[in-house]
Design a protein around this motif. Structure first.
Motif, PDB file in Angstrom:
ATOM      1  N   THR A  15       2.270  13.006   1.825  1.00  0.00           N
ATOM      2  CA  THR A  15       2.301  11.820   0.964  1.00  0.00           C
ATOM      3  C   THR A  15       2.411  10.556   1.808  1.00  0.00           C
ATOM      4  O   THR A  15       1.719   9.566   1.557  1.00  0.00           O
ATOM      5  CB  THR A  15       3.489  11.912  -0.015  1.00  0.00           C
ATOM      6  N   ARG A  16       3.259  10.598   2.820  1.00  0.00           N
ATOM      7  CA  ARG A  16       3.443   9.440   3.691  1.00  0.00           C
ATOM      8  C   ARG A  16       2.166   9.154   4.498  1.00  0.00           C
ATOM      9  O   ARG A  16       1.752   8.010   4.664  1.00  0.00           O
ATOM     10  CB  ARG A  16       4.622   9.684   4.643  1.00  0.00           C
ATOM     11  N   ILE A  17       1.551  10.216   5.016  1.00  0.00           N
ATOM     12  CA  ILE A  17       0.314  10.049   5.791  1.00  0.00           C
ATOM     13  C   ILE A  17      -0.768   9.406   4.929  1.00  0.00           C
ATOM     14  O   ILE A  17      -1.424   8.454   5.344  1.00  0.00           O
ATOM     15  CB  ILE A  17      -0.168  11.403   6.350  1.00  0.00           C
ATOM     16  N   ASN A  18      -0.943   9.922   3.712  1.00  0.00           N
ATOM     17  CA  ASN A  18      -1.971   9.373   2.817  1.00  0.00           C
ATOM     18  C   ASN A  18      -1.655   7.936   2.418  1.00  0.00           C
ATOM     19  O   ASN A  18      -2.550   7.102   2.316  1.00  0.00           O
ATOM     20  CB  ASN A  18      -2.140  10.265   1.587  1.00  0.00           C
ATOM     21  N   SER A  19      -0.379   7.626   2.201  1.00  0.00           N
ATOM     22  CA  SER A  19       0.019   6.269   1.844  1.00  0.00           C
ATOM     23  C   SER A  19      -0.255   5.304   3.000  1.00  0.00           C
ATOM     24  O   SER A  19      -0.824   4.222   2.805  1.00  0.00           O
ATOM     25  CB  SER A  19       1.506   6.251   1.484  1.00  0.00           C
ATOM     26  N   ASP A  20       0.141   5.690   4.211  1.00  0.00           N
ATOM     27  CA  ASP A  20      -0.102   4.836   5.376  1.00  0.00           C
ATOM     28  C   ASP A  20      -1.601   4.666   5.639  1.00  0.00           C
ATOM     29  O   ASP A  20      -2.053   3.587   6.012  1.00  0.00           O
ATOM     30  CB  ASP A  20       0.586   5.412   6.613  1.00  0.00           C
ATOM     31  N   THR A  21      -2.371   5.746   5.442  1.00  0.00           N
ATOM     32  CA  THR A  21      -3.827   5.664   5.632  1.00  0.00           C
ATOM     33  C   THR A  21      -4.437   4.669   4.651  1.00  0.00           C
ATOM     34  O   THR A  21      -5.264   3.842   5.024  1.00  0.00           O
ATOM     35  CB  THR A  21      -4.476   7.051   5.465  1.00  0.00           C
ATOM     36  N   LEU A  22      -4.015   4.732   3.389  1.00  0.00           N
ATOM     37  CA  LEU A  22      -4.536   3.812   2.375  1.00  0.00           C
ATOM     38  C   LEU A  22      -4.181   2.371   2.711  1.00  0.00           C
ATOM     39  O   LEU A  22      -5.017   1.470   2.602  1.00  0.00           O
ATOM     40  CB  LEU A  22      -4.006   4.195   0.990  1.00  0.00           C
ATOM     41  N   ILE A  23      -2.951   2.136   3.163  1.00  0.00           N
ATOM     42  CA  ILE A  23      -2.529   0.780   3.542  1.00  0.00           C
ATOM     43  C   ILE A  23      -3.415   0.253   4.667  1.00  0.00           C
ATOM     44  O   ILE A  23      -3.885  -0.890   4.619  1.00  0.00           O
ATOM     45  CB  ILE A  23      -1.035   0.779   3.952  1.00  0.00           C
ATOM     46  N   CYS A  24      -3.668   1.088   5.679  1.00  0.00           N
ATOM     47  CA  CYS A  24      -4.493   0.656   6.810  1.00  0.00           C
ATOM     48  C   CYS A  24      -5.959   0.483   6.421  1.00  0.00           C
ATOM     49  O   CYS A  24      -6.633  -0.411   6.932  1.00  0.00           O
ATOM     50  CB  CYS A  24      -4.347   1.648   7.967  1.00  0.00           C
ATOM     51  N   GLU A  25      -6.457   1.329   5.511  1.00  0.00           N
ATOM     52  CA  GLU A  25      -7.839   1.179   5.036  1.00  0.00           C
ATOM     53  C   GLU A  25      -8.018  -0.153   4.313  1.00  0.00           C
ATOM     54  O   GLU A  25      -9.000  -0.866   4.541  1.00  0.00           O
ATOM     55  CB  GLU A  25      -8.217   2.330   4.111  1.00  0.00           C
ATOM     56  N   VAL A  26      -7.059  -0.495   3.448  1.00  0.00           N
ATOM     57  CA  VAL A  26      -7.141  -1.750   2.696  1.00  0.00           C
ATOM     58  C   VAL A  26      -7.027  -2.944   3.645  1.00  0.00           C
ATOM     59  O   VAL A  26      -7.786  -3.912   3.543  1.00  0.00           O
ATOM     60  CB  VAL A  26      -6.054  -1.800   1.604  1.00  0.00           C
ATOM     61  N   LYS A  27      -6.099  -2.865   4.605  1.00  0.00           N
ATOM     62  CA  LYS A  27      -5.926  -3.952   5.574  1.00  0.00           C
ATOM     63  C   LYS A  27      -7.200  -4.173   6.390  1.00  0.00           C
ATOM     64  O   LYS A  27      -7.642  -5.297   6.581  1.00  0.00           O
ATOM     65  CB  LYS A  27      -4.753  -3.630   6.497  1.00  0.00           C
ATOM     66  N   SER A  28      -7.797  -3.068   6.869  1.00  0.00           N
ATOM     67  CA  SER A  28      -9.009  -3.208   7.680  1.00  0.00           C
ATOM     68  C   SER A  28     -10.190  -3.710   6.845  1.00  0.00           C
ATOM     69  O   SER A  28     -11.035  -4.445   7.344  1.00  0.00           O
ATOM     70  CB  SER A  28      -9.363  -1.887   8.372  1.00  0.00           C
ATOM     71  N   LEU A  29     -10.239  -3.341   5.566  1.00  0.00           N
ATOM     72  CA  LEU A  29     -11.305  -3.823   4.686  1.00  0.00           C
ATOM     73  C   LEU A  29     -11.170  -5.323   4.440  1.00  0.00           C
ATOM     74  O   LEU A  29     -12.175  -6.043   4.354  1.00  0.00           O
ATOM     75  CB  LEU A  29     -11.293  -3.054   3.365  1.00  0.00           C
ATOM     76  N   LYS A  30      -9.938  -5.820   4.356  1.00  0.00           N
ATOM     77  CA  LYS A  30      -9.725  -7.270   4.195  1.00  0.00           C
ATOM     78  C   LYS A  30     -10.131  -8.032   5.453  1.00  0.00           C
ATOM     79  O   LYS A  30     -10.680  -9.119   5.377  1.00  0.00           O
ATOM     80  CB  LYS A  30      -8.259  -7.557   3.871  1.00  0.00           C
ATOM     81  N   CYS A  45      -4.358   0.173  13.356  1.00  0.00           N
ATOM     82  CA  CYS A  45      -3.261   0.078  12.388  1.00  0.00           C
ATOM     83  C   CYS A  45      -2.482   1.391  12.326  1.00  0.00           C
ATOM     84  O   CYS A  45      -1.251   1.403  12.351  1.00  0.00           O
ATOM     85  CB  CYS A  45      -3.832  -0.288  11.011  1.00  0.00           C
ATOM     86  N   MET A  46      -3.201   2.507  12.270  1.00  0.00           N
ATOM     87  CA  MET A  46      -2.537   3.819  12.210  1.00  0.00           C
ATOM     88  C   MET A  46      -1.810   4.112  13.526  1.00  0.00           C
ATOM     89  O   MET A  46      -0.712   4.694  13.511  1.00  0.00           O
ATOM     90  CB  MET A  46      -3.546   4.917  11.887  1.00  0.00           C
ATOM     91  N   ALA A  47      -2.356   3.699  14.649  1.00  0.00           N
ATOM     92  CA  ALA A  47      -1.693   3.902  15.941  1.00  0.00           C
ATOM     93  C   ALA A  47      -0.389   3.101  16.003  1.00  0.00           C
ATOM     94  O   ALA A  47       0.615   3.578  16.551  1.00  0.00           O
ATOM     95  CB  ALA A  47      -2.624   3.508  17.079  1.00  0.00           C
ATOM     96  N   GLN A  48      -0.385   1.896  15.429  1.00  0.00           N
ATOM     97  CA  GLN A  48       0.829   1.083  15.392  1.00  0.00           C
ATOM     98  C   GLN A  48       1.913   1.750  14.549  1.00  0.00           C
ATOM     99  O   GLN A  48       3.094   1.529  14.771  1.00  0.00           O
ATOM    100  CB  GLN A  48       0.519  -0.311  14.852  1.00  0.00           C
ATOM    101  N   LYS A  49       1.516   2.580  13.599  1.00  0.00           N
ATOM    102  CA  LYS A  49       2.465   3.307  12.761  1.00  0.00           C
ATOM    103  C   LYS A  49       2.851   4.654  13.379  1.00  0.00           C
ATOM    104  O   LYS A  49       3.577   5.434  12.777  1.00  0.00           O
ATOM    105  CB  LYS A  49       1.882   3.523  11.364  1.00  0.00           C
ATOM    106  N   GLY A  50       2.302   4.969  14.564  1.00  0.00           N
ATOM    107  CA  GLY A  50       2.685   6.178  15.278  1.00  0.00           C
ATOM    108  C   GLY A  50       1.792   7.380  15.040  1.00  0.00           C
ATOM    109  O   GLY A  50       2.129   8.492  15.433  1.00  0.00           O
ATOM    110  N   TYR A  51       0.626   7.182  14.424  1.00  0.00           N
ATOM    111  CA  TYR A  51      -0.278   8.296  14.130  1.00  0.00           C
ATOM    112  C   TYR A  51      -1.319   8.445  15.226  1.00  0.00           C
ATOM    113  O   TYR A  51      -1.682   7.470  15.884  1.00  0.00           O
ATOM    114  CB  TYR A  51      -1.015   8.071  12.803  1.00  0.00           C
TER     115      TYR A  51
END
Length: 156
Positions: free
Chosen positions: A34-49, A105-111
């Motif tokens: 759940t956390r991985i998918n949530s962080d992925t969605l946050i980074c996808e939206v940020k990169s799309l903006k 973005c995902m690397a900054q979150k430790g992924y």
């Protein structure tokens, strides 16, 4: 007229092979799905903006089929040459930048981004009820859901 048809068949075959290949997923030890998918969605939206879709229409060059002379029983005729439109296609010129921004973005979150084999129906049935482990194993596989999120089996 047969050559464009062969190209379409080749492209369909290539797409079929691509859907069988490994699935890129993000992974961080100790993070649940759940956390991985949530962080992925946050980074996808940020990169799309930051790098919005910027489609450009491009055109392939036309194809010329030269004249062909055919003879049968002493009678010869020539089929004239002709041009076939190369067609148009669309390219999102920001797609590469958007992918790099998402990975950053995902690397900054430790992924870290890893590629896992796609789960077969047998693996889904066998692994879906098993308790998770702390980390990836040889049995780990990835499953893309209809909503676009990814699940790593066995559950982490």
């Amino acid at each position: 007229m047969r050559k464009p048809h062969r190209l379409h068949l080749f492209c369909v075959g290539l797409l079929a092979l691509a859907s069988c290949g490994p699935l890129p997923v993000y992974y961080r030890s100790g993070a649940d799905q759940t956390r991985i998918n949530s962080d992925t969605l946050i980074c996808e939206v940020k990169s799309l903006k930051e790098a919005p879709v910027a489609n450009q229409i491009r055109q392939r060059p036309p194809i010329f089929y030269p004249p062909v002379q055919q003879c049968h029983g002493g009678n010869c005729w020539t089929r004239p040459g002709y041009w076939v439109d190369g067609g148009t296609y669309t390219v999102d010129v920001n797609a590469g930048l958007r992918a790099r921004l998402e990975q950053s973005c995902m690397a900054q979150k430790g992924y870290q981004r890893v590629e896992l084999p796609r789960c077969s129906a047998d693996q889904v049935a066998a692994l879906s009820g098993k308790p998770g482990s702390d980390g990836l194993s040889e049995a780990s596989c990835a499953l893309r859901q209809k909503n676009g999120s990814t699940i790593i089996l066995p559950p982490l």
